[in-house]
Motif scaffolding. Structure first.
Motif, PDB file in Angstrom:
ATOM      1  N   ASP A  52      -3.821  11.747  -4.456  1.00 48.57           N
ATOM      2  CA  ASP A  52      -3.095  12.996  -4.221  1.00 48.57           C
ATOM      3  C   ASP A  52      -1.764  13.019  -4.958  1.00 48.57           C
ATOM      4  OD1 ASP A  52      -5.102  13.848  -2.585  1.00 48.57           O
ATOM      5  OD2 ASP A  52      -4.158  13.114  -0.731  1.00 48.57           O
ATOM      6  N   ILE A  53      -1.246  11.822  -5.289  1.00 45.35           N
ATOM      7  CA  ILE A  53       0.112  11.803  -5.859  1.00 45.35           C
ATOM      8  C   ILE A  53       0.228  11.097  -7.207  1.00 45.35           C
ATOM      9  CG2 ILE A  53       1.158  11.934  -3.553  1.00 45.35           C
ATOM     10  CD1 ILE A  53       1.981   8.940  -4.036  1.00 45.35           C
ATOM     11  N   LYS A  72      -6.162   6.420  -7.957  1.00 42.81           N
ATOM     12  CA  LYS A  72      -6.016   5.439  -6.883  1.00 42.81           C
ATOM     13  C   LYS A  72      -6.864   4.248  -7.326  1.00 42.81           C
ATOM     14  CE  LYS A  72      -7.774   6.513  -3.070  1.00 42.81           C
ATOM     15  NZ  LYS A  72      -8.341   7.340  -2.027  1.00 42.81           N
ATOM     16  N   HIS A  73      -6.481   3.035  -6.948  1.00 42.89           N
ATOM     17  CA  HIS A  73      -7.221   1.905  -7.524  1.00 42.89           C
ATOM     18  C   HIS A  73      -8.427   1.489  -6.702  1.00 42.89           C
ATOM     19  CE1 HIS A  73      -5.334  -1.744  -5.324  1.00 42.89           C
ATOM     20  NE2 HIS A  73      -5.183  -0.658  -4.615  1.00 42.89           N
ATOM     21  N   ILE A  74      -8.589   2.075  -5.498  1.00 43.18           N
ATOM     22  CA  ILE A  74      -9.851   1.835  -4.790  1.00 43.18           C
ATOM     23  C   ILE A  74     -10.478   3.169  -4.388  1.00 43.18           C
ATOM     24  CG2 ILE A  74      -9.217  -0.460  -3.925  1.00 43.18           C
ATOM     25  CD1 ILE A  74      -8.819   0.817  -1.169  1.00 43.18           C
ATOM     26  N   PRO A 114       0.866  -1.176   0.000  1.00 40.73           N
ATOM     27  CA  PRO A 114       0.000   0.000   0.000  1.00 40.73           C
ATOM     28  C   PRO A 114       0.912   1.239   0.000  1.00 40.73           C
ATOM     29  CG  PRO A 114      -0.640  -1.526   1.752  1.00 40.73           C
ATOM     30  CD  PRO A 114       0.667  -2.023   1.200  1.00 40.73           C
ATOM     31  N   GLY A 115       0.611   2.203  -0.815  1.00 39.22           N
ATOM     32  CA  GLY A 115       1.463   3.390  -0.911  1.00 39.22           C
ATOM     33  C   GLY A 115       2.324   3.384  -2.157  1.00 39.22           C
ATOM     34  N   ILE A 153      -1.280   2.570  -5.176  1.00 36.19           N
ATOM     35  CA  ILE A 153      -1.844   1.375  -4.545  1.00 36.19           C
ATOM     36  C   ILE A 153      -2.334   1.732  -3.144  1.00 36.19           C
ATOM     37  CG2 ILE A 153      -1.369  -1.001  -3.792  1.00 36.19           C
ATOM     38  CD1 ILE A 153      -1.101  -0.401  -6.892  1.00 36.19           C
ATOM     39  N   ALA A 154      -3.588   1.382  -2.874  1.00 39.04           N
ATOM     40  CA  ALA A 154      -4.120   1.676  -1.542  1.00 39.04           C
ATOM     41  C   ALA A 154      -4.347   0.398  -0.744  1.00 39.04           C
ATOM     42  CB  ALA A 154      -5.435   2.448  -1.670  1.00 39.04           C
TER      43      ALA A 154
END
Ligand code: BES
Ligand code: MN
Ligand code: ZN
Length: 488
Positions: A419-420, A424-426, A320-321, A334-335
């Motif tokens: 944010d970056i 985001k995938h979720i 994650p990250g 990736i979250a």
């Protein structure tokens, strides 16, 4: 098992099991039941009354004929208020075949002589007896089972033999998918899945290209590889193609082929992980659909593209990250490493769309949320094209599988903002999990006319397929075939 057709009457057909599908409250008005009851001096209707058989969907009554008609057992199968006759025959055939214990022969009454009914009967007789028995030894090893099945039709026609063959092909494609989903994850890993696909394709004139890790790297699929990073087993990209000379359209099926989904570092709890050999259900559907298209010699160019890997927790596992690029070029943050399927599919869909299909359809055991919403037997159907959505839904009413139209709600797209990175995938919201997964995929298909099926996995495994309505298909294989036939 051999399936043949006969116009013999219900009282004179020589068989161990004779199956009649009965609509709810229709048992006393059924001509064949009346005939049989007469020949049995009232014993059949007496049993119906004694047991309180009313014909509710899935209800069965097995009555011994004791020499009064040629069949040894009469099996009545309740069809409820089944609107489609094909659904009724399929269900009667499946449940009838499952009522068999030691018997070798079965006959199923087909009340009207049409190709659709004959085909549905042959499909049900093929899928009904299915068991996953590969690993039994000793006295649990299978002992032969049914040898001979007969469809009792009011009249014969040449084209009915083709309909039998078609039903068998579709039924066998469904059984192939079941075998793959039931296969344990140590046996059906990505290389084994690819070997199976290649071997099956070679039997039916289908080309099969298989890529290993190096080729996936060379093609540039960072999201797919991120999911694979924690696994000790190599990934595979499987590309099957059926390319008949007379093809009118090109269809690409894409399948999620997670042979095991531990959740990765965002590890699933033990109870949820227990079912996760089923996470290659979309790949299984894709393989079944391509093989069926080839065996039916459909005049459509059909491709099946599968991204196959495990999702594991090894020391190189993605986190994650992490941020990765993608085949398409968009960057993804990736979250949660348990939302791995959409990452594999994002790269595979973006690659597959370069085949320039008229339609691209993916099958994926993508979200638990879809099962929460629709239950374990109904797949969520999405499409970025309203016409395709209706066409695909119409195919499911032909095949008897249960699909539900779902919205690609644009307003939810903003919940995939990062944010970056580009995406985001979720979703940042705890709601609409199946929809936001579909929205994520939609970012990678461009303008291709695309449909996505969020299918439920665990209900295809072990005994549970026995409880599936309409005879236990549910994978999407027969709907995919019906769709290809619709556009032929
Ligand atoms: N393979 C699962 C979805 C799944 C769950 C299929 C249960 C069949 C039965 C998928 O990879 C997954 O884990 N999805 C997560 C997404 C979440 C982390 C956003 C889920 O549904 O919980
Ligand atoms: Mn997962
Ligand atoms: Zn998964």
């Amino acid at each position: 098992m051999k399936i043949s057709l006969s116009t013999e009457s219900v009282t004179h057909i020589s068989t161990e099991i004779l199956v009649l599908g009965i609509l709810e409250k229709g048992v006393g008005k059924d001509d064949d039941v009346v005939k049989l009851d007469k020949a049995m001096s009232g014993a059949l209707m007496q049993h119906v009354k004694d047991e309180g058989f009313t014909g509710k969907e899935g209800e069965t009554l097995k009555v011994p004929a004791r020499g009064r008609v040629k069949a040894s057992w009469i099996v009545l199968v309740g069809l409820g208020s089944c609107v489609s006759h094909a659904d009724g025959i399929r269900l009667a055939s499946v449940i009838g075949a499952r009522s068999v214990r030691r018997q070798k022969t079965i006959a199923v009454r087909v009340p009207e002589a049409t190709e659709a009914l004959v085909r549905a009967g042959a499909e049900g007789l093929t899928t009904g007896p299915y068991r996953y028995d590969r690993f039994f030894t000793g006295n649990r090893k299978p002992k032969g089972g049914l040898k001979k099945a007969v469809l009792l039709v009011p009249s014969l026609a040449e084209r009915f033999s083709n309909a039998v063959e078609e039903g068998v092909i579709v039924g066998e494609a469904i059984n192939v998918a079941r075998d793959l989903v039931n296969g344990p994850p140590n046996v059906i890993n990505p290389p084994a899945l690819a070997d199976f696909a290649a071997e099956a394709c070679s039997q039916y004139g289908v080309t099969c290209d298989v890529w290993g890790k190096a080729q996936i790297e060379a093609a540039g699929m960072p999201l797919f590889l991120a999911v694979n990073a924690g696994s000790g087993v190599e990934p595979r990209l499987i590309h099957m193609s059926w390319t008949p000379k007379n093809s009118k359209k090109r269809v690409v099926f894409v399948g999620k082929g997670l042979t095991f989904d531990s959740g990765g570092l965002c590890l699933k709890p033990a109870k949820a992980m227990a079912h996760m050999k089923c996470d290659m259900g979309g790949a299984a559907t894709t393989i079944g659909a391509v093989l069926a298209a080839a065996r039916l010699k459909l005049p459509i160019e059909v491709h099946g593209v599968i991204g196959s890997t495990e999702n594991m927790t090894g020391s190189f596992a993605y986190r994650p990250g992490d941020v990765y690029s993608s085949y398409d070029g968009k960057t993804v943050e990736i979250a949660n490493t348990d939302a791995e399927g959409r990452l594999v599919l994002a790269d595979v869909l973006a690659w597959a769309r370069e085949l320039e299909p008229d339609f691209m359809i993916d099958h994926a055991t993508l979200t638990g949320a879809c099962m929460v919403a629709l239950g374990p037997w109904t797949a969520g159907l999405y499409a970025n094209d309203p016409e395709l959505l209706e066409m695909y839904y119409a195919s499911s009413t032909q095949s008897g599988e249960s699909l539900w139209k779902m919205p690609l709600d644009d307003d939810l797209k903003k919940t995939l903002a990062s944010d970056i990175a580009d995406l985001k995938h979720i979703s940042s919201l705890p709601y609409g999990g199946s929809i936001t997964a579909a929205l994520f995929l939609s970012e990678f298909v461009g303008k291709t006319r695309w449909a996505h099926l969020d299918i439920a996995g665990p209900s295809f495994t072990e005994k549970e397929h026995e409880y599936l309505p309409q005879g236990g298909t549910g994978f999407g294989v027969s709907t995919a075939v019906a769709f290809l036939e619709q556009i032929s």
